[in-house]
Design a protein around this motif. Structure first.
Motif, PDB file in Angstrom:
ATOM      1  N   LEU A  79       0.862  -1.181   0.000  1.00  0.00           N
ATOM      2  CA  LEU A  79       0.000   0.000   0.000  1.00  0.00           C
ATOM      3  C   LEU A  79       0.900   1.233   0.000  1.00  0.00           C
ATOM      4  O   LEU A  79       1.746   1.389   0.879  1.00  0.00           O
ATOM      5  CB  LEU A  79      -0.890   0.008   1.238  1.00  0.00           C
ATOM      6  N   CYS A  80       0.717   2.094  -0.999  1.00  0.00           N
ATOM      7  CA  CYS A  80       1.586   3.271  -1.085  1.00  0.00           C
ATOM      8  C   CYS A  80       0.826   4.577  -0.933  1.00  0.00           C
ATOM      9  O   CYS A  80       1.433   5.612  -0.632  1.00  0.00           O
ATOM     10  CB  CYS A  80       2.376   3.263  -2.388  1.00  0.00           C
ATOM     11  N   LYS A 134     -18.613  17.110   2.843  1.00  0.00           N
ATOM     12  CA  LYS A 134     -19.575  17.420   3.895  1.00  0.00           C
ATOM     13  C   LYS A 134     -20.636  16.329   3.897  1.00  0.00           C
ATOM     14  O   LYS A 134     -20.737  15.542   2.939  1.00  0.00           O
ATOM     15  CB  LYS A 134     -20.210  18.783   3.655  1.00  0.00           C
ATOM     16  N   PRO A 135     -21.441  16.237   4.949  1.00  0.00           N
ATOM     17  CA  PRO A 135     -22.505  15.230   4.952  1.00  0.00           C
ATOM     18  C   PRO A 135     -23.414  15.386   3.731  1.00  0.00           C
ATOM     19  O   PRO A 135     -23.774  16.492   3.344  1.00  0.00           O
ATOM     20  CB  PRO A 135     -23.261  15.533   6.260  1.00  0.00           C
ATOM     21  N   GLY A 136     -23.765  14.261   3.138  1.00  0.00           N
ATOM     22  CA  GLY A 136     -24.565  14.246   1.917  1.00  0.00           C
ATOM     23  C   GLY A 136     -23.737  14.049   0.667  1.00  0.00           C
ATOM     24  O   GLY A 136     -24.283  13.732  -0.393  1.00  0.00           O
ATOM     25  N   ASP A 137     -22.423  14.241   0.764  1.00  0.00           N
ATOM     26  CA  ASP A 137     -21.554  14.061  -0.396  1.00  0.00           C
ATOM     27  C   ASP A 137     -21.241  12.588  -0.625  1.00  0.00           C
ATOM     28  O   ASP A 137     -21.273  11.771   0.298  1.00  0.00           O
ATOM     29  CB  ASP A 137     -20.234  14.803  -0.209  1.00  0.00           C
ATOM     30  N   THR A 138     -20.912  12.285  -1.851  1.00  0.00           N
ATOM     31  CA  THR A 138     -20.362  10.979  -2.235  1.00  0.00           C
ATOM     32  C   THR A 138     -18.859  11.142  -2.405  1.00  0.00           C
ATOM     33  O   THR A 138     -18.401  12.147  -2.965  1.00  0.00           O
ATOM     34  CB  THR A 138     -20.977  10.495  -3.550  1.00  0.00           C
ATOM     35  N   ILE A 139     -18.093  10.165  -1.909  1.00  0.00           N
ATOM     36  CA  ILE A 139     -16.656  10.151  -2.172  1.00  0.00           C
ATOM     37  C   ILE A 139     -16.259   8.778  -2.717  1.00  0.00           C
ATOM     38  O   ILE A 139     -16.902   7.774  -2.411  1.00  0.00           O
ATOM     39  CB  ILE A 139     -15.810  10.486  -0.930  1.00  0.00           C
ATOM     40  N   GLU A 140     -15.236   8.770  -3.530  1.00  0.00           N
ATOM     41  CA  GLU A 140     -14.642   7.516  -3.984  1.00  0.00           C
ATOM     42  C   GLU A 140     -13.241   7.431  -3.390  1.00  0.00           C
ATOM     43  O   GLU A 140     -12.419   8.333  -3.612  1.00  0.00           O
ATOM     44  CB  GLU A 140     -14.587   7.454  -5.506  1.00  0.00           C
ATOM     45  N   VAL A 141     -12.981   6.375  -2.628  1.00  0.00           N
ATOM     46  CA  VAL A 141     -11.692   6.193  -1.973  1.00  0.00           C
ATOM     47  C   VAL A 141     -10.848   5.221  -2.779  1.00  0.00           C
ATOM     48  O   VAL A 141     -11.333   4.174  -3.211  1.00  0.00           O
ATOM     49  CB  VAL A 141     -11.873   5.677  -0.530  1.00  0.00           C
ATOM     50  N   HIS A 142      -9.580   5.583  -2.978  1.00  0.00           N
ATOM     51  CA  HIS A 142      -8.630   4.747  -3.714  1.00  0.00           C
ATOM     52  C   HIS A 142      -7.504   4.304  -2.785  1.00  0.00           C
ATOM     53  O   HIS A 142      -6.789   5.134  -2.234  1.00  0.00           O
ATOM     54  CB  HIS A 142      -8.034   5.521  -4.896  1.00  0.00           C
ATOM     55  N   TRP A 143      -7.377   2.994  -2.621  1.00  0.00           N
ATOM     56  CA  TRP A 143      -6.235   2.403  -1.929  1.00  0.00           C
ATOM     57  C   TRP A 143      -5.274   1.965  -3.029  1.00  0.00           C
ATOM     58  O   TRP A 143      -5.524   0.982  -3.748  1.00  0.00           O
ATOM     59  CB  TRP A 143      -6.664   1.200  -1.102  1.00  0.00           C
ATOM     60  N   VAL A 144      -4.155   2.669  -3.191  1.00  0.00           N
ATOM     61  CA  VAL A 144      -3.228   2.426  -4.289  1.00  0.00           C
ATOM     62  C   VAL A 144      -2.110   1.501  -3.813  1.00  0.00           C
ATOM     63  O   VAL A 144      -1.496   1.737  -2.765  1.00  0.00           O
ATOM     64  CB  VAL A 144      -2.622   3.746  -4.809  1.00  0.00           C
ATOM     65  N   HIS A 145      -1.852   0.456  -4.595  1.00  0.00           N
ATOM     66  CA  HIS A 145      -0.842  -0.543  -4.254  1.00  0.00           C
ATOM     67  C   HIS A 145       0.181  -0.646  -5.374  1.00  0.00           C
ATOM     68  O   HIS A 145      -0.146  -0.491  -6.553  1.00  0.00           O
ATOM     69  CB  HIS A 145      -1.497  -1.903  -4.021  1.00  0.00           C
ATOM     70  N   THR A 146       1.417  -0.954  -4.990  1.00  0.00           N
ATOM     71  CA  THR A 146       2.517  -1.003  -5.948  1.00  0.00           C
ATOM     72  C   THR A 146       3.388  -2.234  -5.714  1.00  0.00           C
ATOM     73  O   THR A 146       3.486  -2.732  -4.585  1.00  0.00           O
ATOM     74  CB  THR A 146       3.383   0.270  -5.826  1.00  0.00           C
ATOM     75  N   SER A 147       4.037  -2.668  -6.788  1.00  0.00           N
ATOM     76  CA  SER A 147       4.977  -3.781  -6.671  1.00  0.00           C
ATOM     77  C   SER A 147       6.355  -3.311  -6.212  1.00  0.00           C
ATOM     78  O   SER A 147       7.236  -4.131  -5.953  1.00  0.00           O
ATOM     79  CB  SER A 147       5.099  -4.513  -8.009  1.00  0.00           C
ATOM     80  N   CYS A 148       6.557  -1.997  -6.113  1.00  0.00           N
ATOM     81  CA  CYS A 148       7.842  -1.478  -5.651  1.00  0.00           C
ATOM     82  C   CYS A 148       8.035  -1.751  -4.161  1.00  0.00           C
ATOM     83  O   CYS A 148       7.066  -1.818  -3.399  1.00  0.00           O
ATOM     84  CB  CYS A 148       7.927   0.023  -5.888  1.00  0.00           C
ATOM     85  N   GLU A 149       9.282  -1.850  -3.747  1.00  0.00           N
ATOM     86  CA  GLU A 149       9.614  -2.007  -2.334  1.00  0.00           C
ATOM     87  C   GLU A 149       9.719  -0.618  -1.709  1.00  0.00           C
ATOM     88  O   GLU A 149      10.799  -0.068  -1.491  1.00  0.00           O
ATOM     89  CB  GLU A 149      10.913  -2.793  -2.173  1.00  0.00           C
TER      90      GLU A 149
END
Length: 282
Positions: A79-80, A134-149
């Motif tokens: 996870l980066c 704010k309350p009532g909003d939609t959000i899109e969350v991105h958990w970005v992963h990488t093959s790098c060390e």
């Protein structure tokens, strides 16, 4: 997902920072003034690029057959970065209300107009620790992963290094309806949780919002459109249903000096609809 540098020859600051907008979209409970079909033609499509993102995850058709290797599962990568977009960049079965064009358009959760006054009340009265939401909003969350060390850190430059300029990338995505409700999901349950078997991982990623739709795509963010394509290759895993998220927990994350230095929600790349820019989903 904001843009990653193609190689280290690109400036790691300007190439990675595709979206630094602190503005918020129109309230989620206000009817949008546009539809996805009433906008002027912005010009010719970009050509010669691999499949692009975001997309309607309910539409499996695509005519872009550029092939790249599917990234390993998130549990086998580092996870980066974690960041959010307001509204959803993708369109899906649970988030199909069009919010308009531009950097603060995108899509809203289907339940956006069904919230109570109490659920729409901002407990921080406009002074919460995470901006652009704010309350009532939609959000899109991105958990970005990488093959790098590499370890997690601010910006998507944390996803590569001088020894790993072209990593395999995977983004796990979940769309949330943000509400004032302590019984809703707590964002602090989904933040960076440390190392597991030597790999940096989130505490959790939602697993009860439907089977993720996995497809080949690109980076997103406000820099790109159907006329200006991203050259980066990303394996996406997008869950099809919204989940309710407590606004106070998002404020807490912003105030926590999180390792990603995230304290605001970013704008959206408008939906990619041209078949020549979409991979078929199998």
């Amino acid at each position: 997902m904001r843009v990653l540098a193609l190689t280290l020859a690109l400036c790691p600051v300007t190439a990675l920072a595709s979206d630094n907008s602190h503005g918020a979209p129109a309230p989620a409970h206000a009817a949008p003034s546009h539809t996805a079909h009433d906008l002027p033609d912005p010009g010719p499509l970009c050509e010669g690029f691999g499949p692009q993102t975001p997309r309607d995850i309910g539409n499996y058709h695509g005519a872009n057959h550029r092939v790249f290797t599917t990234a390993p599962p998130a549990s086998s990568l580092n996870l980066c970065n974690i960041h959010t977009h307001t509204n959803a960049e993708h369109k899906g079965p649970g988030f199909s209300i069009y919010a308009g064009p531009g950097d603060h358009g995108g899509y809203m959760c289907n339940e956006s107009y069904d919230l109570t006054p109490a659920e729409l009340e901002d407990p921080a009265h406009g002074h919460g620790g995470f901006h652009g939401v704010k309350p009532g909003d939609t959000i899109e969350v991105h958990w970005v992963h990488t093959s790098c060390e590499v370890g997690p850190g601010p910006g998507l430059g944390s996803c590569l290094s001088s020894a790993c300029a072209n990593p395999q990338l995977r983004v796990e995505a979940q769309v949330f309806l943000v509400v004032n409700d302590p019984n809703a999901l707590n964002f602090m349950d989904y933040v960076y949780g440390g190392e597991v078997n030597g790999l940096h991982q989130a505490k959790r990623i939602p697993s009860d919002t439907g089977t993720p739709v996995v497809f080949a795509g690109s980076t997103t963010g406000t820099t790109y459109s159907q006329q200006i394509c991203s050259p980066l290759q990303v394996t996406w895993s997008v869950r099809p249903r919204c989940a309710r998220l407590d606004i106070s927990s998002l404020y807490e994350w912003g105030e926590s000096q999180n390792v990603f230095a995230e304290e605001h929600s970013h704008g959206v790349r408008q939906l990619v609809t041209a078949p020549s820019l979409l991979a078929p989903i199998r």
